[in-house]
Design an enzyme around this catalytic site. Structure first.
Site, PDB file in Angstrom:
ATOM      1  N   ARG A  49       0.856  -1.196   0.000  1.00  0.00           N
ATOM      2  CA  ARG A  49       0.000   0.000   0.000  1.00  0.00           C
ATOM      3  C   ARG A  49       0.891   1.245   0.000  1.00  0.00           C
ATOM      4  NH1 ARG A  49      -1.598   1.198   4.745  1.00  0.00           N
ATOM      5  NH2 ARG A  49      -2.602  -0.800   5.151  1.00  0.00           N
ATOM      6  N   TYR A 101     -14.183  19.063 -14.590  1.00  0.00           N
ATOM      7  CA  TYR A 101     -14.667  17.691 -14.709  1.00  0.00           C
ATOM      8  C   TYR A 101     -15.815  17.482 -13.716  1.00  0.00           C
ATOM      9  CZ  TYR A 101     -14.627  12.621 -14.610  1.00  0.00           C
ATOM     10  OH  TYR A 101     -14.995  11.312 -14.665  1.00  0.00           O
ATOM     11  N   ASP A 173      -5.811  20.562 -13.370  1.00  0.00           N
ATOM     12  CA  ASP A 173      -6.097  19.241 -13.935  1.00  0.00           C
ATOM     13  C   ASP A 173      -5.594  19.285 -15.381  1.00  0.00           C
ATOM     14  OD1 ASP A 173      -7.274  17.041 -15.198  1.00  0.00           O
ATOM     15  OD2 ASP A 173      -9.004  17.055 -13.851  1.00  0.00           O
ATOM     16  N   LYS A 198      -6.800   8.471 -19.149  1.00  0.00           N
ATOM     17  CA  LYS A 198      -7.038   9.083 -20.449  1.00  0.00           C
ATOM     18  C   LYS A 198      -5.768   9.023 -21.305  1.00  0.00           C
ATOM     19  CE  LYS A 198     -10.882   9.735 -18.293  1.00  0.00           C
ATOM     20  NZ  LYS A 198     -11.245  10.970 -17.607  1.00  0.00           N
TER      21      LYS A 198
HETATM   22  C1  PLP Z   1     -11.726  11.358 -16.318  1.00  0.00           C
HETATM   23  C2  PLP Z   1     -11.306  12.628 -15.708  1.00  0.00           C
HETATM   24  C3  PLP Z   1     -11.101  12.736 -14.320  1.00  0.00           C
HETATM   25  C4  PLP Z   1     -11.376  11.595 -13.367  1.00  0.00           C
HETATM   26  O1  PLP Z   1     -10.494  10.552 -13.565  1.00  0.00           O
HETATM   27  P1  PLP Z   1     -10.849   9.007 -13.299  1.00  0.00           P
HETATM   28  O2  PLP Z   1      -9.598   8.315 -13.691  1.00  0.00           O
HETATM   29  O3  PLP Z   1     -12.030   8.670 -14.170  1.00  0.00           O
HETATM   30  O4  PLP Z   1     -11.189   8.888 -11.853  1.00  0.00           O
HETATM   31  C5  PLP Z   1     -10.671  13.951 -13.825  1.00  0.00           C
HETATM   32  N1  PLP Z   1     -10.445  15.000 -14.631  1.00  0.00           N
HETATM   33  C6  PLP Z   1     -10.643  14.928 -15.964  1.00  0.00           C
HETATM   34  C7  PLP Z   1     -10.396  16.136 -16.803  1.00  0.00           C
HETATM   35  C8  PLP Z   1     -11.078  13.749 -16.551  1.00  0.00           C
HETATM   36  O5  PLP Z   1     -11.273  13.688 -17.863  1.00  0.00           O
END
Ligand code: PLP
Length: 377
Positions: A49, A101, A173, A198
């Site tokens: 962990r 998001y 982000d 992504k």
């Molecule tokens: C998908 C996404 C998230 C969240 O990520 P997960 O891996 O689905 O938890 C946060 N910010 C953006 C811009 C995203 O596209």
């Protein structure tokens, strides 16, 4: 390593050949615990962990690509965000971009709200509005650029100045841009958040998240939280993410090329009312994007006549799969209002019903354009 170029660091940072057999790939250390030579003296990690060598390699490459001193990886983007938000205390305040998001908004509006962390949303393309939204309790300003799904562009350096003037940290982000196109830490941000799911993973085969930063004290607190909270990724997903990072530069070039072609095609189509793509000279954020990004990314959204029309188009493509998520090699299409953005209906983040969002993959752009032309037909 830091004097090497991006494409080289993507393949070499944290990825020395493995010492026992010389394997050129970082092994998937599928273990929950580690044999310790002596009591209280583990070789590196004592329990998985807290740490894992495959995860260490991923963290090293992510830190290198974003130009940060520290990186932590997580089980998902939202796990990374939750852990970061746990550095806040009751009474603290967050200023959130009004196009973040949806899951980030939900975390603040429906989870942290109950723990006494307040927030306000603001249009971050308007610096005066950001200045007006920070209070003496503001600890974090949370931006995303380009935003999802309207591809708004936020001036990261300018927002960093406002945040720092108020004694707050700027969190960016960087999921849509990736460090290949944009490096927020170099523009003044304090923490970069990623959904590794992504573009970094890049093949729609894992869920993961990351934080990258340079502040040593915050990093120490976050490392404590990584282990204390436990929202950590498994070694297989770290391996897949590492593999994705190696081709990030090549893939992003292809995503940008495809998106530019698709946005150009849509702009000239009679059934399309409006195209949102920061690479188009008429986009309100074009100048800022050209200044802070290497290229304009692989995401495009556009508006047609109605939500019914948007649904019909999204259900009619063959190459663009109708699916949520983004950033993989294959092209995806979706209608945000009833799909990815259903949870923000009625909130300041509500999006137009007639909006269609595309994640342009790395297929040949001409095939993608022909697919869209048929669907819009
Ligand atoms: C998908 C996404 C998230 C969240 O990520 P997960 O891996 O689905 O938890 C946060 N910010 C953006 C811009 C995203 O596209």
């Amino acid at each position: 390593m830091s004097d090497l170029r991006f494409e080289t660091r993507a393949i070499h940072a944290g990825q020395e050949p493995e010492p026992l057999f010389g394997a050129v790939n970082v092994p998937i250390y599928q273990t929950s615990t580690y044999a310790q030579p002596r009591v209280g003296e583990p070789i590196r990690h004592d329990y998985a962990r807290g740490g894992n060598p495959t995860r260490d390699a991923l963290q090293e490459v992510l830190a290198s690509l974003e130009g940060g001193r520290h990186a932590m990886s997580f089980a998902s983007g939202l796990a990374a965000e939750s852990t970061l938000l746990l550095t806040l205390s009751p009474g603290d305040h967050v200023v959130l971009a009004d196009d973040v998001y949806g899951g980030t908004y939900r975390l603040l509006a429906r989870v942290l709200d109950g723990w006494g962390v307040g927030f306000d949303t603001v249009d971050m393309t308007d610096l005066g509005a950001v200045r007006g939204a920070v209070t003496e309790r503001t600890r974090m300003v949370w931006a995303e650029s380009p935003t999802n799904p309207l591809l708004k562009v936020i001036d990261i350096a300018a927002v960093a100045e406002v945040a720092h003037g108020a004694g707050a940290r700027l969190v960016v982000d960087n999921t849509f841009a990736t460090p290949y196109l944009q490096r927020p830490l170099e523009l003044g941000a304090d923490v970069v958040v990623h959904s590794v799911t992504k573009y970094l993973g890049g093949h729609s085969d894992l869920v993961g998240g990351a934080l990258v930063l340079s502040d040593d004290d915050l990093a120490e607190r976050l490392r404590f939280l990584v282990n204390a909270v436990g929202a950590v990724p498994g070694p297989m997903d770290c391996y897949l993410a590492l593999r994705g990072c190696k081709t990030l530069a090549l893939r992003m070039e292809a995503h940008c090329r495809g998106a530019r072609a698709v946005a150009g095609f849509l702009s000239g189509h009679g059934k399309v009312r409006r195209v949102h793509y920061p690479g188009l000279p008429g986009h309100p954020g074009h100048e800022v994007a050209a200044r802070q990004m290497r290229d304009f990314g692989g995401m495009v959204s556009f508006e047609v006549g109605s939500e019914e029309e948007a649904v019909r188009v999204a259900e009619s493509t063959e190459l663009f799969f109708l699916a949520e998520s983004l950033g993989g090699v294959e092209s995806l299409i979706e209608v945000p209002a009833p799909m990815t953005h259903a949870s923000v209906a009625g909130s300041p983040l509500e999006v137009p019903g007639a909006l269609v969002r595309l994640s342009v993959g790395i297929e040949h752009p001409d095939d993608l354009i022909e697919d869209l032309a048929r669907a819009l037909g």
